[in-house]
Design a protein around this motif. Structure first.
Motif, mmCIF file in Angstrom:
data_model
loop_
_atom_site.group_PDB
_atom_site.id
_atom_site.type_symbol
_atom_site.label_atom_id
_atom_site.label_comp_id
_atom_site.label_asym_id
_atom_site.label_seq_id
_atom_site.Cartn_x
_atom_site.Cartn_y
_atom_site.Cartn_z
ATOM 1 N N ALA A 177 19.115 47.318 -3.550
ATOM 2 C CA ALA A 177 18.712 48.445 -2.693
ATOM 3 C C ALA A 177 18.935 48.115 -1.221
ATOM 4 C CB ALA A 177 17.256 48.803 -2.949
ATOM 5 N N LEU A 178 18.541 46.898 -0.810
ATOM 6 C CA LEU A 178 18.732 46.501 0.586
ATOM 7 C C LEU A 178 20.208 46.366 0.914
ATOM 8 C CD1 LEU A 178 17.708 45.545 3.335
ATOM 9 C CD2 LEU A 178 17.506 43.233 2.372
ATOM 10 N N ASN A 179 20.993 45.823 0.001
ATOM 11 C CA ASN A 179 22.415 45.623 0.259
ATOM 12 C C ASN A 179 23.156 46.949 0.402
ATOM 13 O OD1 ASN A 179 22.251 42.841 0.302
ATOM 14 N ND2 ASN A 179 22.667 42.624 -1.881
ATOM 15 N N ILE A 180 22.743 47.962 -0.346
ATOM 16 C CA ILE A 180 23.349 49.286 -0.206
ATOM 17 C C ILE A 180 23.106 49.824 1.203
ATOM 18 C CG2 ILE A 180 23.176 51.687 -0.966
ATOM 19 C CD1 ILE A 180 22.669 50.630 -3.795
ATOM 20 N N GLN A 181 21.880 49.638 1.718
ATOM 21 C CA GLN A 181 21.565 50.077 3.086
ATOM 22 C C GLN A 181 22.373 49.295 4.114
ATOM 23 O OE1 GLN A 181 17.332 49.901 3.762
ATOM 24 N NE2 GLN A 181 16.843 51.009 1.887
ATOM 25 N N LEU A 182 22.455 47.968 3.933
ATOM 26 C CA LEU A 182 23.192 47.134 4.880
ATOM 27 C C LEU A 182 24.670 47.527 4.920
ATOM 28 C CD1 LEU A 182 21.720 43.589 4.109
ATOM 29 C CD2 LEU A 182 21.370 44.911 6.195
#
Length: 376
Positions: free
Chosen positions: A266-271
């Motif tokens: 989830a965080l990597n998609i945002q980054l």
């Protein structure tokens, strides 16, 4: 008469090892490729990748490599790169300087055996540099001696595509006829630039404009990180040159944002998305291109990039890592198992730590995949 310079074209881009070992003395094998020479704001910027052999120099020796622009009557040195053995580095730190004072007036770049270095250097542009050679001057020094080594050729002939001349006279200068558009000229030396009407006109090219981000960073671009400033100067220079020309225009710019596989999905998609947005915002701020010209893609976790890096490496457990990437889902909710977790547990985590150090930093990026232009 005033002249501004748009871009250098080189006749040599990839070189085999520049140096080899001899006798019982220190070895000094290095390899240079991806040589680029680009003028930006009246400066000549030089970059190349230099790979230093694991046994390039012995412990008590140092190898100094200095790029030099030279013609029959003129020469100018750029920032030197010094490859130090362990004892030579300790001795230099104690003395505060090399045995030979560097004549380039630049602070050297220091490195060591087994490294891959992105070299970046720049000098003020002068007219005599048109048609010059780019050489690599070399010497090695030990505790008691300094030995000059044969220079190596990086670019045999540096030619210049001049911008339109501005003159106070009413008589137009006599110039060679060149019917190519500004975009067509630039596309020959910039792999990320494509003609909208003939996108496959130059086969075999690879998209190459990559902006890197540190771990968890996405909202700002660190200009000093992994050669970002040089790449951004290159991008904005090309975009502005086409945008201000009378024969070409920018059609669209496609950007893909990526994150390395570490951390939560989830965080990597945002980054990944934010990195693409940050590159778009930078190009809008520093070039003549509007918001509606951009097409952004969220590349999420860059597993394809990791697969390619592992496949091209000689790291331990290579086959097992590729099998996990190819056959394990990123996350299996039913089995409560995922690809990253298996990689982290493989062989007590040693392969994962190797990839974390050597591969993951190159996967945190926003990649300007293609810039499309159209001839008017």
């Amino acid at each position: 008469m005033t002249k501004s310079v748009n871009i250098f074209i080189m006749s040599l881009f990839i070189l085999t090892p520049l140096c080899s070992s001899a006798g019982n003395g220190p070895t000094h094998a290095v390899t240079v490729d991806n040589v680029r020479i680009i003028p930006v704001d009246n400066e000549v910027k030089v970059s190349f990748t230099i790979r230093i052999d694991k046994k390039a120099v012995q412990s008590n020796y140092a190898l100094t490599l200095t790029p030099v622009l030279v013609n029959e009557t003129n020469r100018v040195e750029l920032r030197p790169l010094v490859v130090q053995g362990r004892r030579a580095r300790i001795a230099a730190e104690r003395k505060g300087m090399s045995a030979r004072k560097h004549s380039s007036n630049f602070t050297p770049i220091y490195s060591s055996n087994g490294k891959e270095v992105l070299y970046l250097g720049e000098v003020q542009y002068e007219a005599w540099m048109e048609g010059a050679q780019l050489m690599l001057q070399k010497y090695k020094e030990g505790c008691c001696n300094i030995d000059d080594l044969p220079s190596a050729l990086l670019a045999n002939h540096v030619s210049v595509i001049p911008a339109p001349l501005i003159t106070e006279t009413t008589t137009a200068p006599s110039l060679p006829v060149d019917n190519r558009s500004t975009g067509d000229k630039l596309a020959e030396v910039h792999a990320f630039l494509y003609n909208e009407d003939k996108p496959d006109d130059i086969p075999g090219r690879q998209n190459s404009a990559i902006i890197h981000f540190a771990v968890s960073q996405s909202h700002t671009i660190d200009l000093q990180y992994m050669g970002n400033k040089f790449t951004l100067d290159d991008l904005t220079s090309v975009i502005n040159t086409i945008s201000t020309s009378k024969d070409s225009r920018i059609e669209r710019i496609e950007i893909v944002g990526y994150a390395s596989p570490e951390g939560s999905l989830a965080l990597n998609i945002q980054l990944a998305l934010q990195r693409a947005v940050s590159l778009k915002n930078y190009l809008i701020a520093y070039s003549r291109v509007k918001d509606n010209a951009f097409v952004l893609t969220n590349g999420s976790e860059n597993w394809d990039g990791l697969h390619e890096m592992v496949a091209d490496s000689d790291m331990p457990e290579k086959a097992k890592i590729l099998h996990i990437i190819d056959h394990t889902p990123i996350w299996d909710a039913k089995a409560q198992v995922g690809r990253l977790g298996q990689l982290m547990r493989l062989n007590q985590g040693d392969p994962y730590r190797y990839m974390l150090k050597n591969f993951f930093p190159k996967l945190r990026n926003a990649t300007c995949v293609k810039i499309y232009y159209k001839n008017l």
